[in-house]
Scaffold this motif. Structure first.
Motif, short mmCIF file in Angstrom:
data_model
loop_
_atom_site.label_atom_id
_atom_site.label_comp_id
_atom_site.label_asym_id
_atom_site.label_seq_id
_atom_site.Cartn_x
_atom_site.Cartn_y
_atom_site.Cartn_z
N LEU A 31 8.76 -8.44 39.70
CA LEU A 31 9.15 -7.53 40.77
C LEU A 31 10.47 -6.84 40.42
N ARG A 32 10.59 -5.61 40.89
CA ARG A 32 11.88 -4.93 40.89
C ARG A 32 12.09 -4.38 42.30
N VAL A 33 13.27 -4.62 42.85
CA VAL A 33 13.51 -4.31 44.26
C VAL A 33 14.70 -3.36 44.37
N HIS A 34 14.46 -2.22 45.03
CA HIS A 34 15.49 -1.21 45.26
C HIS A 34 16.01 -1.36 46.69
N GLY A 35 17.32 -1.19 46.83
CA GLY A 35 17.92 -1.28 48.15
C GLY A 35 19.42 -1.17 48.06
N PRO A 36 20.11 -1.41 49.18
CA PRO A 36 21.56 -1.23 49.19
C PRO A 36 22.28 -2.29 48.36
N TRP A 37 23.32 -1.87 47.66
CA TRP A 37 24.23 -2.80 46.98
C TRP A 37 25.48 -2.88 47.86
N ASP A 38 25.59 -3.97 48.62
CA ASP A 38 26.67 -4.11 49.59
C ASP A 38 27.04 -5.59 49.68
N PRO A 39 27.77 -6.11 48.67
CA PRO A 39 28.09 -7.54 48.66
C PRO A 39 28.79 -8.02 49.92
N ALA A 40 29.60 -7.18 50.54
CA ALA A 40 30.31 -7.59 51.75
C ALA A 40 29.36 -7.94 52.89
N ARG A 41 28.14 -7.42 52.83
CA ARG A 41 27.12 -7.76 53.82
C ARG A 41 26.02 -8.65 53.23
N GLY A 42 26.27 -9.14 52.04
CA GLY A 42 25.31 -10.03 51.39
C GLY A 42 24.14 -9.33 50.74
N GLN A 43 24.16 -7.99 50.68
CA GLN A 43 23.03 -7.23 50.11
C GLN A 43 23.26 -7.03 48.62
N LEU A 44 22.34 -7.54 47.79
CA LEU A 44 22.53 -7.52 46.34
C LEU A 44 21.31 -6.95 45.62
N TYR A 45 20.77 -5.86 46.11
CA TYR A 45 19.59 -5.27 45.49
C TYR A 45 19.96 -4.58 44.17
N ASN A 46 19.19 -4.89 43.13
CA ASN A 46 19.45 -4.31 41.81
C ASN A 46 18.13 -4.24 41.05
N PRO A 47 17.50 -3.06 40.99
CA PRO A 47 16.18 -2.95 40.36
C PRO A 47 16.21 -3.16 38.85
N ALA A 48 17.40 -3.25 38.24
CA ALA A 48 17.45 -3.56 36.81
C ALA A 48 17.06 -5.02 36.54
N LYS A 49 17.03 -5.82 37.58
CA LYS A 49 16.75 -7.24 37.40
C LYS A 49 15.30 -7.55 37.76
N LEU A 50 14.56 -8.05 36.80
CA LEU A 50 13.18 -8.45 37.04
C LEU A 50 13.20 -9.75 37.84
N LEU A 51 12.45 -9.81 38.92
CA LEU A 51 12.45 -10.97 39.81
C LEU A 51 11.09 -11.67 39.79
N LEU A 52 11.13 -12.96 40.05
CA LEU A 52 9.92 -13.74 40.21
C LEU A 52 9.47 -13.71 41.66
N ASP A 53 8.18 -13.74 41.86
CA ASP A 53 7.58 -13.91 43.18
C ASP A 53 7.84 -15.34 43.64
N PRO A 54 8.57 -15.56 44.75
CA PRO A 54 8.84 -16.92 45.21
C PRO A 54 7.57 -17.70 45.53
#
Length: 703
Positions: free
Chosen positions: A80-103
């Motif tokens: 998976l690659r997930v696009h979204g806000p990068w806002d660490p102060a609100r806990g949002q850490l979306y970064n589509p450069a990182k391949l993710l596993l399906d939980p």
């Protein structure tokens, strides 16, 4: 597998979560919080360095993104690659450069390679600074999820459904159980199929084992610091895939073939056919992503605030009730959904019979400073798909107020650490332990507030000394772990009886054997659910290492080439198993009170005796320097009364037998003379000698 030339994605369904194959195609559904776009990345092979195709999931239902692809099926590798806000102060850490596993992935292929590429943020930047997303692709370091065909020929498999009252649990690590067994073909050693092989099953049956409790078999990853020291996480308490069996125990340790799924099922089927249940040690309290400085592998990149407990005052930081850097949020939201779906999957699709929950109180904490709540544990007990399985809690975590022994709802069992500590202290000769030993023998019901089966009676477990080491070492010897011998428990209630570690001193060896047999017998004979540690019956040693979590070499696997001491301990363990099977008065659903009556003759269910054969008085219970205790259990006329004498002191004692109707006492087991056959005492004999640091079992039968 090769991907079709043309693929068209449709919206699909928001349930079930994860990737599910219906015979024509695959539906993928995932909770993704505030994500703006989720890409389904398909790989030609699990080894391919980059995805061949990335398709945006077109469907959205609430926070769940979903899509359906016709023409792909089992064996398809994806991420998976997930696009979204990068806002660490609100806990949002979306970064589509990182391949993710399906939980929710049902199988993982390949291994995770530790590298700073796995970080969502630019390496070296502090959490309290202006962190920026790292633009480098992490795919070369990541394993892949696999689509799985859940179909399997169970051949009419039915669970043994052994009652807790009749259960005997054997805790083991899959590899260590069979890795050195000489009767197994090399390809079976240390595998799921090895654990269910005829020699292993025969051994377990000879011990009266009714359930294997497996150390974590969910797909896991070894911590970076271990890998850098040339070690690995042998126990597996670092889960990467909560729905995926660990490939290291399969015929294909790479996982690329997906063989781990069916081989796990084969293991369960074969154990069930032998009457042995399978209980999984599960770790839903944390993930390998660590704290706020850790990698982005799955959950963090999908919905960081949804899956994790974050600091209420500064969501850049993870809350840690586990000692592992983070705490999953399992009381609500996607964390709860993942835990429930995982448990149901292992019961319905994989046919397991129960679960032991690592650091269970952490699962009941709804927030960073919240007290442990128990609603989620009642929810698990009431879940229709989990209603028939065994639920066992490790009733502590490292958060505030985390020791919660006795707090779990009815229908649960709990690892009883007080049972462990009190047995060790009594047989070590500590003063003032006679009264609490009576509580432990009676099932700990006055402390836990439920029947005896609420108490899972452990003496030794993976986390600590083996039984042999418990009577051979007073100091931990964990140098091999590479942590300057600072890891592992310092308070073990162990005693070496005159020499640290191996010794040729016959006197020391004699005491060690007697104490070990008395400990094992007490743990097996006490009311409650006994749990045996793998290899204690074979006199296994870890050379004094009481935290062997990162030791997976042959010296830490079960040695099936028995010396005289190991053979003697095995013979004793088998005799003890036969004995407990013949004594129904030791298996009860209700506690012992000393006030209620069993049988038609009006006998008290239990009478606690002092050395002179009389009931212990209230005043006598308070004496600190008395180490002798008798436990007289009522029984049906055909079964007879059972009498246990325990002498935890340093001198032999002559103990008076209680008055009975005409009949005679028969000595069934003497931990001071384990090779002696059963024998009858003379009818006129009024006393019996109980050796120092020994337990004696007798049964009375009418003439």
């Amino acid at each position: 597998m090769a991907l079709p030339d043309r693929l068209q994605i449709t919206a699909g369904s928001p349930s079930p979560l994860g990737a599910s194959w219906d015979g024509r195609g695959v539906n993928l559904a995932l909770p993704a919080g505030r994500a703006e776009r989720v890409e389904w990345c398909l790989f030609e092979t699990p080894d391919a360095p980059r995805e061949a195709l990335a398709l945006t999931l077109p469907g959205r239902t609430g926070d769940v993104r979903h899509g359906y692809l016709e023409g792909i099926g089992p064996g398809t590798a994806y991420g998976l690659r997930v696009h979204g806000p990068w806002d660490p102060a609100r806990g949002q850490l979306y970064n589509p450069a990182k391949l993710l596993l399906d939980p929710w992935a049902r199988a993982l292929a390949g291994t995770l390679r530790w590298d700073d590429l796995l970080l969502a943020h630019v390496p070296g930047t502090p959490a309290d600074g202006e962190r920026q997303p790292d633009p480098r692709d992490s795919a070369p370091c990541m394993p892949r999820a696999l689509v799985v065909d859940e179909r399997f020929d169970w051949r009419g498999d039915t669970p043994p459904a052994t009652s807790l009252r009749d259960s005997v649990i054997y805790e083991c690590q899959v590899r260590g159980l069979s890795a050195r067994h000489p009767e197994l073909a090399p390809e079976l050693r240390g595998t799921y199929l090895g654990a269910a092989s005829p020699p292993i099953i025969a051994h377990l049956q000879s011990l009266g084992v009714t359930a294997l409790e497996l150390l974590p078999i969910h797909a896991h990853v070894s911590e970076r610091q271990l890998v850098e020291r040339g070690l690995s996480n042998a126990w597996g308490y670092n889960t990467l895939g909560f729905c995926a069996p660990d490939a290291r125990f399969s015929s294909d340790p790479s996982g690329r073939s997906g063989a781990q799924v069916n081989e796990f099922k084969q293991m369960v089927r074969q154990l069930h056919a032998a009457g042995i249940e399978v209980i999984l040690d599960v770790v839903y309290n944390h993930t390998p992503e660590g704290n706020q400085d850790g990698p982005c592998l799955s959950w963090r990149g999908l919905d960081n605030p949804g899956f994790y407990q974050l600091s209420a005052s500064d969501p850049r930081y993870n809350v840690d009730h586990t000692g592992c850097g983070n705490s999953l949020r399992t009381t609500s939201g996607p964390g709860l959904a993942l835990m429930l779906d995982s448990l149901r999957h292992w019961v319905t699709d994989m046919h397991v019979d129960g679960f032991r929950f690592d650091l269970a109180p952490a699962l009941g904490r709804p927030g960073p400073l919240a007290e442990v709540g128990f609603e989620v544990f009642q929810q698990l007990r009431d879940d229709p798909q989990l209603a028939h399985v065994k639920l066992i809690a490790e009733p502590w975590d490292v958060g505030p107020g985390g020791f919660r022994l006795g707090s779990f709802p009815a229908g649960w069992s709990e690892w009883n650490s007080h049972f462990r500590d009190d047995l060790r202290a009594f047989w070590k000769g500590d003063s003032g332990k006679r009264a609490i030993m009576a509580t432990r023998l009676a099932g700990s019901t006055s402390e836990l507030g439920h029947g005896p089966t609420h108490s899972l009676n452990l003496l030794c477990c993976h986390d600590g000394y083996t039984l042999r080491d418990l009577v051979s070492y007073e100091e931990r010897h964990n140098q091999a772990n590479g942590e300057d011998n600072s890891d592992g428990h310092a308070h073990n209630l162990s005693c070496n009886w005159g020499a640290e570690g191996p010794t040729d001193d016959a006197g020391v060896r004699d005491v060690r054997g007697r104490v070990a047999r008395s400990l094992a017998a007490t743990a097996r004979l006490a009311l409650g659910v006994p749990m045996l540690l793998m290899g204690d019956e074979l006199w296994r040693t870890q050379q004094g290492n009481n935290n062997a979590y990162c030791q997976d070499g042959p010296e830490f696997h079960l040695d099936w080439e028995l010396d005289d001491d190991a053979a003697a301990m095995l013979a004793f363990s088998r005799r003890l198993a036969r004995l407990t099977a013949e004594l129904p008065s030791l298996r009860r659903d209700h506690g012992l009170t000393g006030n209620s009556h069993d049988g038609e003759d009006g006998q008290l269910d239990v009478t606690w005796l002092g050395q002179r054969g009389h009931p212990v008085s209230e005043r006598a219970w308070k004496k600190q320097d008395v180490h002798v205790l008798g436990m007289l259990l009522a029984g049906a006329p055909a079964a007879g009364q059972v009498l246990l004498w325990l002498n935890g002191g340093s001198e032999s004692r002559r103990c008076q037998l209680p008055p009975t109707a005409p009949g005679r006492w028969r000595v069934l087991l003497d931990c001071a003379d384990p090779g002696a056959e059963e024998y009858d005492l003379a009818s006129a004999e009024a006393a019996v000698t109980v050796r120092d640091r020994a337990l004696l079992v007798l049964r009375w039968r009418a003439d």
